[in-house]
Write an enzyme that holds these catalytic residues in place. Structure first.
Site, PDB file in Angstrom:
ATOM      1  N   LEU A   1      59.906  62.079  50.244  1.00 22.23           N
ATOM      2  CA  LEU A   1      60.545  63.391  50.366  1.00 22.23           C
ATOM      3  C   LEU A   1      61.963  63.298  50.921  1.00 22.23           C
ATOM      4  O   LEU A   1      62.818  64.109  50.577  1.00 22.23           O
ATOM      5  CB  LEU A   1      59.708  64.296  51.273  1.00 22.23           C
ATOM      6  CG  LEU A   1      58.332  64.708  50.741  1.00 22.23           C
ATOM      7  CD1 LEU A   1      57.564  65.455  51.819  1.00 22.23           C
ATOM      8  CD2 LEU A   1      58.482  65.570  49.494  1.00 22.23           C
ATOM      9  N   GLY A   2      62.209  62.345  51.764  1.00 22.89           N
ATOM     10  CA  GLY A   2      63.540  62.249  52.351  1.00 22.89           C
ATOM     11  C   GLY A   2      63.608  61.179  53.411  1.00 22.89           C
ATOM     12  O   GLY A   2      62.610  60.564  53.782  1.00 22.89           O
TER      13      GLY A   2
ATOM     14  N   GLY B   1      65.868  60.280  57.154  1.00 26.25           N
ATOM     15  CA  GLY B   1      66.816  60.742  58.156  1.00 26.25           C
ATOM     16  C   GLY B   1      67.219  59.622  59.081  1.00 26.25           C
ATOM     17  O   GLY B   1      66.938  58.450  58.835  1.00 26.25           O
ATOM     18  N   GLY B   2      67.885  60.002  60.157  1.00 26.47           N
ATOM     19  CA  GLY B   2      68.363  59.003  61.096  1.00 26.47           C
ATOM     20  C   GLY B   2      67.250  58.292  61.834  1.00 26.47           C
ATOM     21  O   GLY B   2      67.452  57.205  62.357  1.00 26.47           O
ATOM     22  N   PHE B   3      66.050  58.888  61.882  1.00 28.03           N
ATOM     23  CA  PHE B   3      64.983  58.313  62.690  1.00 28.03           C
ATOM     24  C   PHE B   3      63.723  58.002  61.893  1.00 28.03           C
ATOM     25  O   PHE B   3      62.694  57.727  62.478  1.00 28.03           O
ATOM     26  CB  PHE B   3      64.632  59.263  63.845  1.00 28.03           C
ATOM     27  CG  PHE B   3      65.715  59.340  64.865  1.00 28.03           C
ATOM     28  CD1 PHE B   3      65.724  58.477  65.940  1.00 28.03           C
ATOM     29  CD2 PHE B   3      66.740  60.249  64.744  1.00 28.03           C
ATOM     30  CE1 PHE B   3      66.729  58.531  66.885  1.00 28.03           C
ATOM     31  CE2 PHE B   3      67.747  60.313  65.683  1.00 28.03           C
ATOM     32  CZ  PHE B   3      67.745  59.454  66.760  1.00 28.03           C
ATOM     33  N   GLY B   4      63.774  58.057  60.601  1.00 26.63           N
ATOM     34  CA  GLY B   4      62.577  57.724  59.845  1.00 26.63           C
ATOM     35  C   GLY B   4      62.654  58.219  58.423  1.00 26.63           C
ATOM     36  O   GLY B   4      63.698  58.678  57.950  1.00 26.63           O
TER      37      GLY B   4
ATOM     38  N   VAL C   1      60.164  60.279  55.243  1.00 34.71           N
ATOM     39  CA  VAL C   1      59.040  61.199  55.071  1.00 34.71           C
ATOM     40  C   VAL C   1      58.512  61.095  53.650  1.00 34.71           C
ATOM     41  O   VAL C   1      59.287  61.093  52.681  1.00 34.71           O
ATOM     42  CB  VAL C   1      59.462  62.652  55.378  1.00 34.71           C
ATOM     43  CG1 VAL C   1      58.268  63.595  55.243  1.00 34.71           C
ATOM     44  CG2 VAL C   1      60.066  62.751  56.781  1.00 34.71           C
TER      45      VAL C   1
ATOM     46  N   LYS D   1      55.427  61.228  58.256  1.00 34.65           N
ATOM     47  CA  LYS D   1      56.716  60.732  58.751  1.00 34.65           C
ATOM     48  C   LYS D   1      56.525  59.341  59.340  1.00 34.65           C
ATOM     49  O   LYS D   1      55.768  59.154  60.293  1.00 34.65           O
ATOM     50  CB  LYS D   1      57.302  61.680  59.802  1.00 34.65           C
ATOM     51  CG  LYS D   1      58.678  61.233  60.284  1.00 34.65           C
ATOM     52  CD  LYS D   1      59.403  62.305  61.076  1.00 34.65           C
ATOM     53  CE  LYS D   1      60.821  61.844  61.427  1.00 34.65           C
ATOM     54  NZ  LYS D   1      61.575  62.884  62.149  1.00 34.65           N
TER      55      LYS D   1
ATOM     56  N   ASP E   1      70.662  68.918  66.391  1.00 35.79           N
ATOM     57  CA  ASP E   1      71.108  68.607  65.023  1.00 35.79           C
ATOM     58  C   ASP E   1      70.811  69.776  64.087  1.00 35.79           C
ATOM     59  O   ASP E   1      70.179  69.615  63.041  1.00 35.79           O
ATOM     60  CB  ASP E   1      70.431  67.330  64.526  1.00 35.79           C
ATOM     61  CG  ASP E   1      71.123  66.737  63.302  1.00 35.79           C
ATOM     62  OD1 ASP E   1      72.296  67.086  63.059  1.00 35.79           O
ATOM     63  OD2 ASP E   1      70.488  65.932  62.597  1.00 35.79           O
TER      64      ASP E   1
END
EC number: 2.7.11.1
Length: 707
Positions: free
Chosen positions: A153-154, A156-159, A161, A184, A276
């Site tokens: 799904l996507g 980000g900066g920390f993981g 998903v 996640k 954020d």
């Protein structure tokens, strides 16, 4: 005399502005020819050749570092910084200074990943994506059902998903019994997992059941990954914005505004700020579910506490200019400048989010390069609410004005912020977004009429969109002494003024420059026994400085002119035992922080155009120092530092920024009174008034004070 307040002695601290601001227009200032090298009495040097290497002089054994300094978290790239030479000197015992061509070069290595692109632009404490460990194909953590890892799904900066499909059972769209969930994954080598499970887990646990925050049903570790099992949600506001032609109606954005404010109010009530806020982190509910028009706020990887869990008190203010957390496009100005996050920052980011959704673009999009964060922050500060919201309905401008004028620890008036948008929200049948949370806030208002004009004192606007430069002068309480000032001094008259002052027993205590003319402050309270100076066509002439170091002179004042020339004053009779300086294209906070850890403290600063020069010394008499750096005069930060015992000890400013070093002295002065003054012309009309109160100029500079 100090005043007695609350059982403790507090000094008189004042910051005063004289409202005769002139626009910053360096190009319109008269420019004098670049001076030839000139040496003052007892000195002697050739014209400068510029700094090309880093050099260190031989000398006595270095003292142990003093003071604990500031601990910097290296989360992102510096502001624009083309590192120029660092020069270090030790008081010589024998022989000449030896050049070390290796030479203490500071390695400013960024520790983040930059997710560049029009929708991202994110600097964060990001994990190192160099790992190639695949995510598990099947997931079962704790007492959860088993899930098959499906499409991504996507990231980000920390993981990252993924969709998780339940292997068996499950019949609902949401909740722990859902057929599809969001998985996640965060790798154990991620910076957020250095000490075990991600910090985000703790935040979700504390926020369990918080309005507008998605539910976490299971969590645990499987192989190399920490895994959260969460509700599946629908498209983000970024996706919706893209699907409707990259422009949303004012009605829809108003609905988003009031519901987002409501969600942030609930989050803030739990003691956290999100850190954020942006369109990508607001999601609608799962399509086809009862929540498909409900707004959710996701990604708590950058969340932090604004309120201490143990005491319930607001966290302390701080500024670390090398720390940036958030997404460049939507981050608050305070986040860019490295200030401790508080509730105002989430709301400022929300304001930029709302304006982006209506306008389709923000004025600071498109900047690239290592200095991107600096340029974006500068543009944000220079863009007035009127200009930024010129194509938006009035409530959006009012919202932006309110949130950008908030103080660090100010409690937002959430009902008032929501009420700004009342006139833009239509009946329930036509609302594209559910506003349940906002309606509950409205019910709390009850029959109270929120007067938008008269219920509180109007605040002074901080972002006017009209940059200006001024003289900034700092005054300290001293025993009566003789002090003399000269300003608008041309190169040719500098020697005359200094010689006359020396004959009268005065030494230079500070220097500055404006429009390529010099300002000198000379007084009888320096404690110096000898002094030399050099006027050079280069900014901080290394060879001459090193020559004077060999003679046991130390830098005590520096100034730079717009044309690149500099005035360096070096003295005997200082307490310093070792000295170092750096010239940089941007404010060199990382270098300063490094030297703090080595026992140095900032003792002089200057600028030449947009270049910074910073001098640091051992045995400077300070136990701790902090920096206040801003695109205007940082009044709130300075007053907060004053309240905790700091006093301004160095100042410098460029046409873009002003920097202040505030220190805690090891020996507390009898009278800690300090005042600042900002004037468009040299404060000659005010100095005598200060002298009558035994307040004497301690530091002075010329540069940016107003945005």
């Amino acid at each position: 005399m100090p005043e007695l307040r609350g059982g403790v002695w507090r000094a008189r601290l004042r910051s005063k502005k004289v409202y005769d601001v002139q626009d910053a227009d360096p190009a319109a200032s008269p420019v004098s020819p670049a001076p030839r090298g000139r040496t003052g009495r007892r000195g002697g040097a050739a014209a400068g050749r510029g700094n090309k290497t880093v050099a260190e002089g031989g000398g006595r054994k270095a003292l142990k570092p003093r003071g604990k300094g500031c601990r910097a978290v290296d989360l992102c790239k510096d502001q624009p910084c083309k590192d120029l030479p660092e020069v270090i000197a030790r008081k010589a015992v024998t022989g000449k200074a030896q050049e070390d061509l290796g030479l203490n070069k500071v390695a400013d290595r960024a520790a983040n990943l930059m997710m560049d692109g029009e929708s991202g632009d994110k600097f964060a404490a990001a994990e190192d994506e160099s790992t190639t460990t695949p995510v598990p194909e099947r997931v079962q953590v704790g007492n959860s059902p088993e899930y098959i890892t499906d499409r991504k799904l996507g990231k980000g900066g920390f993981g990252q998903v993924y969709v998780g499909r339940r292997v068996s059972g499950g019949g609902s769209r949401t909740g722990p019994d859902a057929q599809e969930v969001a998985l996640k994954f965060e790798h154990r080598s991620s910076k957020g997992c250095n000490y075990g499970p991600p910090y985000e887990w703790q935040v979700y646990h504390t926020l369990n059941g918080c309005y507008g925050i998605p539910s976490v049903h299971y969590k645990g570790r499987l192989g190399d990954y920490y895994i959260l099992v969460m509700d599946m949600l629908g498209p983000s506001l970024w996706d919706v914005w893209n699907s409707v032609g990259q422009a949303m109606s004012a009605h829809m954005v108003a609905c988003i505004a009031v519901e987002a404010i409501s969600i942030l109010e609930k989050l803030h009530s739990k003691g956290f700020v999100h850190g954020d806020v942006k369109p990508e982190n607001f999601l609608l509910g799962h399509p086809g579910s009862v929540d498909e028009k409900k707004l959710f706020l996701i990604d708590l990887g950058l969340a932090s506490r604004w309120k201490e869990a143990s005491s319930g008190q607001h966290v302390d203010y701080d500024q670390r200019p090398d720390v940036f957390r958030g997404t460049i496009r939507y981050a608050s100005v305070h986040a860019h400048l490295g200030r401790t996050g508080s509730r105002r920052d989430d709301l400022e980011s929300l304001a930029y989010t709302l304006i982006f959704l209506i306008r389709g673009r923000l004025p600071w999009q498109g900047y690239q390069g290592d200095n991107k964060s600096f340029l974006v922050c500068k543009k944000k500060m220079a863009t007035s609410p009127e200009l930024l919201c010129c194509f938006c309905p009035a409530p959006f401008k009012h919202f932006l004005e309110m949130v950008t004028n908030m103080k660090f620890d100010e409690e937002p008036n959430y009902p008032k912020l929501i009420s700004l948008f009342d006139g833009l929200i239509e009946g329930p049948a036509s609302r594209p977004i559910r506003i349940d949370g906002a309606l509950k806030v409205g019910q709390k208002r009850g029959r109270m009429v929120v007067n938008l004009d008269d219920d509180e004192q109007p605040k002074k606007k901080v972002r006017l969109g009209s940059p200006a430069t001024q003289w900034i002068s700092v005054y300290n309480a001293r025993r009566p002494m003789k002090q003399r000032y000269h300003y608008n001094v041309a190169d040719s008259r500098l020697h005359q003024h200094i010689e006359k002052g020396n004959e009268d027993g005065l030494y230079i205590s500070c220097v500055s420059s404006s429009a390529n003319f010099w300002a000198l402050i000379m007084d009888a309270g320096t404690g110096f026994c000898s002094q030399v100076y050099e006027l050079s066509q280069v900014f901080l002439h290394k060879d001459w400085i090193m020559e004077q170091w060999e003679k046991n002179y130390y830098i005590t004042a520096i100034a730079g002119a717009t044309n690149g020339s500099s005035l360096v004053v070096m003295s005997k009779g200082t307490p310093y035992t070792q000295q170092s300086y750096k010239v940089s294209e941007s404010f060199p906070y990382k270098w300063i922080n490094k030297k703090w850890k080595e026992g140095f403290h900032v003792t002089s600063m200057a600028t030449a155009g947009n270049r910074w020069g910073v001098v640091m010394s051992r045995n400077a008499g300070y136990s701790h120092q902090v920096v206040e750096l801003d695109f205007l005069y940082p009044s709130e930060g300075i007053h907060r530092r004053w309240e905790t015992g700091y006093r301004i000890t160095s100042t410098a400013a460029t046409p873009d920024q002003a920097a202040f070093i505030l220190s805690i002295p090891k020996r507390k002065p009898m009278d800690e009174t300090q005042e600042t003054l900002r004037t468009s012309s040299f404060p000659s009309n005010h100095v005598k008034e200060k002298w009558s109160k035994n307040l004497y100029i301690a530091s002075i500079c010329y540069g940016r004070t107003v945005c």
